[in-house]
Design an enzyme around this catalytic site. Structure first.
Site, PDB file in Angstrom:
ATOM      1  CD  GLU A   1       2.127  -0.623   3.553  1.00 25.30           C
ATOM      2  OE1 GLU A   1       1.396  -0.998   2.634  1.00 25.30           O
ATOM      3  OE2 GLU A   1       1.751   0.184   4.427  1.00 25.30           O
TER       4      GLU A   1
ATOM      5  CD  GLU B   1      -4.159  -6.517   2.408  1.00 24.11           C
ATOM      6  OE1 GLU B   1      -5.171  -7.106   1.972  1.00 24.11           O
ATOM      7  OE2 GLU B   1      -3.920  -5.310   2.190  1.00 24.11           O
TER       8      GLU B   1
ATOM      9  CG  HIS C   1      -2.049  -0.450   3.126  1.00 19.94           C
ATOM     10  ND1 HIS C   1      -1.212   0.623   3.283  1.00 19.94           N
ATOM     11  CD2 HIS C   1      -3.228   0.057   2.698  1.00 19.94           C
ATOM     12  CE1 HIS C   1      -1.843   1.724   2.967  1.00 19.94           C
ATOM     13  NE2 HIS C   1      -3.077   1.421   2.612  1.00 19.94           N
TER      14      HIS C   1
ATOM     15  CG  HIS D   1     -15.308 -28.333  17.934  1.00 20.91           C
ATOM     16  ND1 HIS D   1     -15.704 -28.870  16.730  1.00 20.91           N
ATOM     17  CD2 HIS D   1     -15.544 -26.999  17.821  1.00 20.91           C
ATOM     18  CE1 HIS D   1     -16.135 -27.914  15.933  1.00 20.91           C
ATOM     19  NE2 HIS D   1     -16.060 -26.772  16.569  1.00 20.91           N
TER      20      HIS D   1
ATOM     21  N   GLY E   1       0.842  -1.184   0.000  1.00 22.11           N
ATOM     22  CA  GLY E   1       0.000   0.000   0.000  1.00 22.11           C
ATOM     23  C   GLY E   1       0.881   1.238   0.000  1.00 22.11           C
ATOM     24  CB  SER E   2       0.066   4.817  -0.267  1.00 31.94           C
ATOM     25  OG  SER E   2      -0.814   4.837   0.857  1.00 31.94           O
TER      26      SER E   2
ATOM     27  N   GLY F   1      -8.701 -23.892  13.261  1.00 34.59           N
ATOM     28  CA  GLY F   1     -10.041 -24.105  12.747  1.00 34.59           C
ATOM     29  C   GLY F   1     -10.495 -23.005  11.816  1.00 34.59           C
TER      30      GLY F   1
END
Length: 534
Positions: free
Chosen positions: A37, A56, A79, A286, A34-35, A408
């Protein structure tokens, strides 16, 4: 007058960070830029490579597989708030997988942060919590390299996991002092006195069971655990929801897989007088259960790398520290004479062979795959409804040849297969996916095609979220009841693959399955095999 000490040499923050990454062996950067980075990539160095993911969550999944396969932290560049938000599902999985990962997130320039600028991250350090071990936005640009170094050491210390550093865009060109890498211990040896209690319990037991978890393979303790099990003639079970294979599933001592249900665990472990949870929680559940956590007459001991897991274990004695070092210490003790008389546990009963049918069963597909794949090939799996079938028809027999998610959370394994293949290009990687699971991160096919990785993606196409349908009776659904939102008709996975530059083939005839799989496993390019199953 005292002479002033000379000013220390300085470099840019960007140069200092790149030098640190070189020293840490982290010259592969996973990202979706992104800008904020962009300054990191100015004059991108030739000894680094940038692995682009189209979303991402895919980026973090690829980094997860790469880190696990290399046994080193992966470097991820995201980003700002939106990018971290997209990635959170797989950050959660990296946390559960105990995957070491240094995540950097872009931030708007410091000068405009007081004005809530466009695309900034408000409370950037709080956003990824509680699923990172540490997060920071350094107070000064000059502190960024020190933060990266600290992040790496924390990520690599057991229990390993992801960390996040938020970096304003104007920090990269600021001057700072270089930061030299240090040697920081990553593993802690378990307390010898507590290990002694565990060893005594193992020696005195008549019918011990070992329950192995993902930490065994993560800590490269496979061979030592195999030796320990053989010394004690102990039945070896796999802990519920384990994301790695930690014991050869064709071994005479291998007993099977424990489900994530309290009553069923107790029933399966019945008759054992000692349960040794080794690199595993005791236990992961679970659904709600009741009654004891262990069979009558059984005691629990545990060796785990996470003090939090040791703290919530409901009973027993727990040692905390490196699994590999702890098992090595157990093996260093003298072998008691009584172990020679200990009887072998009853052998595991093999599953009946699966037979072909017009609409193939998952068992038949996995049985065919098992007969064709090389034992050293790597299976990266995310097919929840097929996992119990896989346990019977696709045995994993070597260390480092199986990965899935301990969380999971879906969307991990398709990009993780890309990361594993990048880390170990000499091995065949097989991504075994459910059709529903694959759609969470289908963009990983593009990365595989661009990188020319010889991955075989197998989609088990049952046209539904079968795991939910199978789980529904637990919550009162009756046979014939309609379960909303679980059907997935009319998805053409071969078209999705070809649209991203990946070869693809579909097979529905059981007579053609072996031929199609054999050719796919031999392909030097990524290929997707869509298999219609019942």
């Amino acid at each position: 007058m005292q002479p002033h000490p000379p000013n220390p040499p300085t470099v840019t923050v960007r140069e200092a960070v790149l030098d640190l990454l070189r020293a840490f062996g982290m010259t592969t950067i996973f990202g979706n830029p992104g800008s904020t980075e962009l300054p990191l990539f100015l004059d991108f160095p030739s000894d680094f490579r940038y692995i682009l993911g189209l979303q991402e969550s895919v980026v973090v999944g690829m980094a997860d597989g790469y880190a696990q396969a290399t046994h080193n932290a992966a470097f991820v560049n995201l980003h700002s708030a939106a990018g971290v938000g997209h990635a959170m599902g797989n950050i959660f999985t990296a946390h559960k997988n105990r995957t070491p990962m240094v995540i950097t997130a872009g931030q708007q320039a410091r000068a405009i942060l007081p004005f809530d600028p466009f695309l900034f991250s408000n409370q950037a350090t709080e956003l990824p919590k509680p699923y990172v071990k540490w997060s920071v936005e350094p107070a000064r640009a000059e502190d960024v390299p020190l933060a990266i170094a600290r992040a790496y050491y924390i990520a690599m210390q057991q229990p390993q996991g992801p960390v996040l550093v938020s970096i304003p865009a104007d920090d990269w060109q600021r001057q700072c002092e270089p930061v030299l890498p240090r040697v920081v211990s990553q593993a802690m040896r378990p307390d010898p006195q507590v290990l002694g209690l565990i060893a005594d319990a193992l020696d005195q037991a008549s019918r011990p069971a070992i329950v192995v978890g993902a930490a065994v393979d993560r800590d490269q303790a496979w061979d030592a655990v195999l030796q320990l099990a053989e010394r004690h003639n102990a039945a070896v079970w796999v802990a519920p929801m384990s994301g790695r294979c930690s014991f050869p599933e064709d071994h005479r001592l291998f007993a099977g897989f424990l489900p994530a249900m309290r009553e069923k665990i107790v029933a399966l472990l019945g008759g054992h007088d000692l349960v040794f949870a080794l690199g595993a929680p005791a236990f992961t559940y679970h659904v709600e259960g009741a009654g004891p956590h262990l069979p009558a007459g059984a005691a629990l001991v545990q060796l785990i790398d996470d003090p939090q897991i040791a703290a919530w274990a409901p009973t027993g004695t727990s040692a905390v520290g490196s699994i590999r070092l702890g098992v090595q210490d157990l093996l260093a003790r003298p072998v008691p004479a009584n172990l020679a008389q200990r009887a072998l546990p009853a052998p595991r009963q093999p599953r009946p062979r699966a037979e072909p049918s017009p609409l193939m069963s998952v068992a038949y597909v996995l049985q065919t795959l098992a007969g064709l794949r090389a034992p050293e090939s790597i299976v990266v799996e995310e097919a929840p409804s097929a996992r119990s079938v896989m346990h019977g028809y696709l045995p994993i027999t070597q260390s480092g040849t199986f990965y899935t998610m301990c969380s999971g959370g879906l969307g991990h394994s398709m990009p993780a297969a890309v990361g594993v293949a990048l880390a170990q290009p000499e091995k065949k990687v097989i991504a075994l996916m459910g059709d529903g699971s694959s759609l969470y991160s289908i963009q990983a096919l593009w990365s595989a095609a661009q990188l020319k990785l010889a991955i075989t993606f197998i989609i088990l196409k049952n046209r539904r979220y079968a795991a939910l349908q199978e789980f529904a009776p637990t919550f009162g659904f009756q046979a014939g009841d309609t379960l909303q939102g679980t059907d997935l008709p009319e998805i053409d996975f071969t078209a999705l693959a070809r649209g991203q530059g990946c070869d693809a083939v579909t097979v529905s005839d059981p007579a053609q399955l072996a031929l199609v799989l054999r050719e796919a496993l031999a392909s030097p390019r990524p290929i997707l095999v869509e298999v219609g199953v019942a």
